[in-house]
Design a protein around this motif. Structure first.
Motif, mmCIF file in Angstrom:
data_model
loop_
_atom_site.group_PDB
_atom_site.id
_atom_site.type_symbol
_atom_site.label_atom_id
_atom_site.label_comp_id
_atom_site.label_asym_id
_atom_site.label_seq_id
_atom_site.Cartn_x
_atom_site.Cartn_y
_atom_site.Cartn_z
ATOM 1 N N ILE A 1 0.852 -1.182 0.000
ATOM 2 C CA ILE A 1 0.000 0.000 0.000
ATOM 3 C C ILE A 1 0.887 1.230 0.000
ATOM 4 N N SER A 2 0.631 2.154 -0.913
ATOM 5 C CA SER A 2 1.374 3.402 -0.974
ATOM 6 C C SER A 2 0.417 4.555 -0.778
ATOM 7 N N SER A 3 0.803 5.480 0.068
ATOM 8 C CA SER A 3 -0.068 6.599 0.393
ATOM 9 C C SER A 3 0.711 7.897 0.337
ATOM 10 N N ILE A 4 0.093 8.943 -0.186
ATOM 11 C CA ILE A 4 0.674 10.278 -0.217
ATOM 12 C C ILE A 4 -0.328 11.242 0.413
ATOM 13 N N THR A 5 0.146 12.076 1.303
ATOM 14 C CA THR A 5 -0.705 13.074 1.953
ATOM 15 C C THR A 5 -0.311 14.462 1.471
ATOM 16 N N PHE A 6 -1.303 15.256 1.049
ATOM 17 C CA PHE A 6 -1.084 16.636 0.632
ATOM 18 C C PHE A 6 -1.384 17.578 1.786
ATOM 19 N N LEU A 7 -0.484 18.482 2.033
ATOM 20 C CA LEU A 7 -0.739 19.523 3.015
ATOM 21 C C LEU A 7 -1.154 20.786 2.263
ATOM 22 N N GLY A 8 -2.437 20.864 1.959
ATOM 23 C CA GLY A 8 -2.935 22.013 1.199
ATOM 24 C C GLY A 8 -2.258 22.095 -0.148
ATOM 25 N N HIS A 9 -1.766 23.278 -0.517
ATOM 26 C CA HIS A 9 -1.115 23.494 -1.806
ATOM 27 C C HIS A 9 0.378 23.773 -1.637
ATOM 28 N N THR A 10 0.930 23.465 -0.470
ATOM 29 C CA THR A 10 2.325 23.821 -0.223
ATOM 30 C C THR A 10 3.288 23.010 -1.077
ATOM 31 N N ASN A 11 2.895 21.812 -1.457
ATOM 32 C CA ASN A 11 3.767 20.964 -2.273
ATOM 33 C C ASN A 11 2.906 20.162 -3.239
ATOM 34 N N PRO A 12 2.429 20.797 -4.309
ATOM 35 C CA PRO A 12 1.463 20.133 -5.182
ATOM 36 C C PRO A 12 2.038 19.001 -6.011
ATOM 37 N N TRP A 13 3.377 18.976 -6.241
ATOM 38 C CA TRP A 13 3.974 17.913 -7.062
ATOM 39 C C TRP A 13 4.754 16.972 -6.157
ATOM 40 N N PRO A 23 3.825 -10.065 -10.678
ATOM 41 C CA PRO A 23 2.435 -9.592 -10.649
ATOM 42 C C PRO A 23 1.965 -9.332 -9.224
ATOM 43 N N THR A 24 1.272 -8.221 -9.024
ATOM 44 C CA THR A 24 0.859 -7.844 -7.677
ATOM 45 C C THR A 24 -0.318 -6.888 -7.725
ATOM 46 N N ASN A 25 -1.016 -6.731 -6.618
ATOM 47 C CA ASN A 25 -2.069 -5.732 -6.472
ATOM 48 C C ASN A 25 -1.510 -4.526 -5.732
ATOM 49 N N LEU A 26 -1.774 -3.343 -6.253
ATOM 50 C CA LEU A 26 -1.272 -2.117 -5.652
ATOM 51 C C LEU A 26 -2.430 -1.260 -5.175
ATOM 52 N N ASP A 27 -2.344 -0.752 -3.967
ATOM 53 C CA ASP A 27 -3.321 0.176 -3.403
ATOM 54 C C ASP A 27 -2.673 1.554 -3.297
ATOM 55 N N PHE A 28 -3.209 2.509 -4.041
ATOM 56 C CA PHE A 28 -2.720 3.871 -3.987
ATOM 57 C C PHE A 28 -3.731 4.739 -3.246
ATOM 58 N N SER A 29 -3.235 5.631 -2.405
ATOM 59 C CA SER A 29 -4.122 6.509 -1.650
ATOM 60 C C SER A 29 -3.530 7.906 -1.603
ATOM 61 N N CYS A 30 -4.364 8.908 -1.909
ATOM 62 C CA CYS A 30 -3.955 10.304 -1.825
ATOM 63 C C CYS A 30 -4.900 11.029 -0.874
ATOM 64 N N ASN A 31 -4.364 11.707 0.118
ATOM 65 C CA ASN A 31 -5.158 12.422 1.110
ATOM 66 C C ASN A 31 -4.901 13.921 0.995
ATOM 67 N N LEU A 32 -5.941 14.692 0.850
ATOM 68 C CA LEU A 32 -5.829 16.138 0.739
ATOM 69 C C LEU A 32 -6.264 16.754 2.065
ATOM 70 N N THR A 33 -5.301 17.378 2.769
ATOM 71 C CA THR A 33 -5.602 17.950 4.090
ATOM 72 C C THR A 33 -5.038 19.361 4.178
ATOM 73 N N GLY A 34 -5.497 20.091 5.197
ATOM 74 C CA GLY A 34 -4.928 21.399 5.475
ATOM 75 C C GLY A 34 -5.380 22.498 4.552
ATOM 76 N N LEU A 35 -6.519 22.315 3.841
ATOM 77 C CA LEU A 35 -7.022 23.381 2.978
ATOM 78 C C LEU A 35 -7.565 24.535 3.813
ATOM 79 N N LEU A 36 -7.519 25.724 3.247
ATOM 80 C CA LEU A 36 -8.019 26.910 3.947
ATOM 81 C C LEU A 36 -9.538 26.979 3.902
ATOM 82 N N TYR A 37 -10.155 26.109 3.136
ATOM 83 C CA TYR A 37 -11.617 26.105 3.054
ATOM 84 C C TYR A 37 -12.091 24.659 3.019
#
Length: 255
Positions: A1-13, A23-37
């Motif tokens: 399982i691979s996960s990336i967390t975004f802290l608002g727009h401070t590091n968009p890339w 052969p394998t199954n991959l779980d990707f997760s992206c979390n968007l947190t810390g937005l001003l709204y």
């Protein structure tokens, strides 16, 4: 399982590299947190190699997905996208582990032998293959069929290999490829070999020796010419004295 967390727009890339060997199954997760709204209508979706994956667009606060990598056609760049302004994305690069060759050329001489080494670091390939690269063509080296010319070795841990080439000639100059073969695909490293003639290091010495010989010859010719000119001048003076002696009383012709 691979996960990336975004802290608002401070590091968009953001990018995560994921090496797969089977052969394998991959779980990707992206979390968007810390937005001003806060918004309940943020749209998220996934791309693969720059193209949107069908039916992956949903309204979410958290974007996650599962992918099945069964062969090398599923390798590539997976991107999670939050469709806000500015757009926020992150990349999951799914690839076969890199194979490390050698950056600097190996300089050898005709008739000698050379040993080339390649590594796959912590990953152990199913097998190793060595190739001779000629432009776009790659010829597999069969060390078993030609033991007097090649000797291939796979080290005990399995993630390192070497190829010994004996009796080098000018035709061996160029790239050799080492291919690490996994169940899901393969990757290649390269070693550049440069075979020189033994005359190459002698050329500067021969050039200097030639210049010295030419310089010494010019000096000898000059000295010989100068000496000959002096002798000729002495003979002329003596002849004039003899001629003058016949015309007058004996003059002093000592030299």
């Amino acid at each position: 399982i691979s996960s990336i967390t975004f802290l608002g727009h401070t590091n968009p890339w953001i990018k995560a590299n994921i090496d797969v060997t089977q052969p394998t199954n991959l779980d990707f997760s992206c979390n968007l947190t810390g937005l001003l709204y806060e918004s309940s209508s943020i749209t998220g979706f996934w791309r693969r190699d720059g193209k949107e994956i069908p039916q992956s667009r949903v309204v979410i606060q958290k974007k996650e997905a599962q992918f099945q990598v069964i062969d090398n056609s599923q390798l590539g760049n997976y991107t999670c996208v939050f469709d806000i302004k500015p757009e926020v994305v992150a990349n999951f690069v799914v690839e076969v582990p890199d194979t490390e060759g050698r950056e600097k050329p190996l300089v050898c001489y005709e008739g000698d032998a050379v040993v080339m080494i390649c590594k796959s670091h912590e990953f152990v390939p199913n097998t190793w293959i060595w190739l001779k690269v000629n432009g776009t063509e790659k010829a597999i080296i069969n060390a078993t069929a030609n033991p007097d010319r090649y000797k291939m070795n796979i080290y005990k841990d399995g993630n390192k290999t070497s190829l010994k080439v004996m009796g080098l000639t000018g035709k061996d100059t160029g790239l050799f490829g080492c291919r690490a073969v996994y169940e899901i695909g393969s990757s290649e490293g390269h070693v550049n070999v440069k075979v020189l003639s033994y005359m190459v290091p002698l050329k500067p010495f021969l050039a200097i020796a030639t210049e010295v010989i030419i310089l010494v010859s010019l000096i000898l010719v000059y000295e010989r010419h100068t000496k000959k000119k002096k002798n000729l001048a002495g003979v002329n003076i003596f002849s004039m004295c003899l001629l003058f002696a016949n015309l007058t009383e004996a003059p002093d012709c000592s030299m």
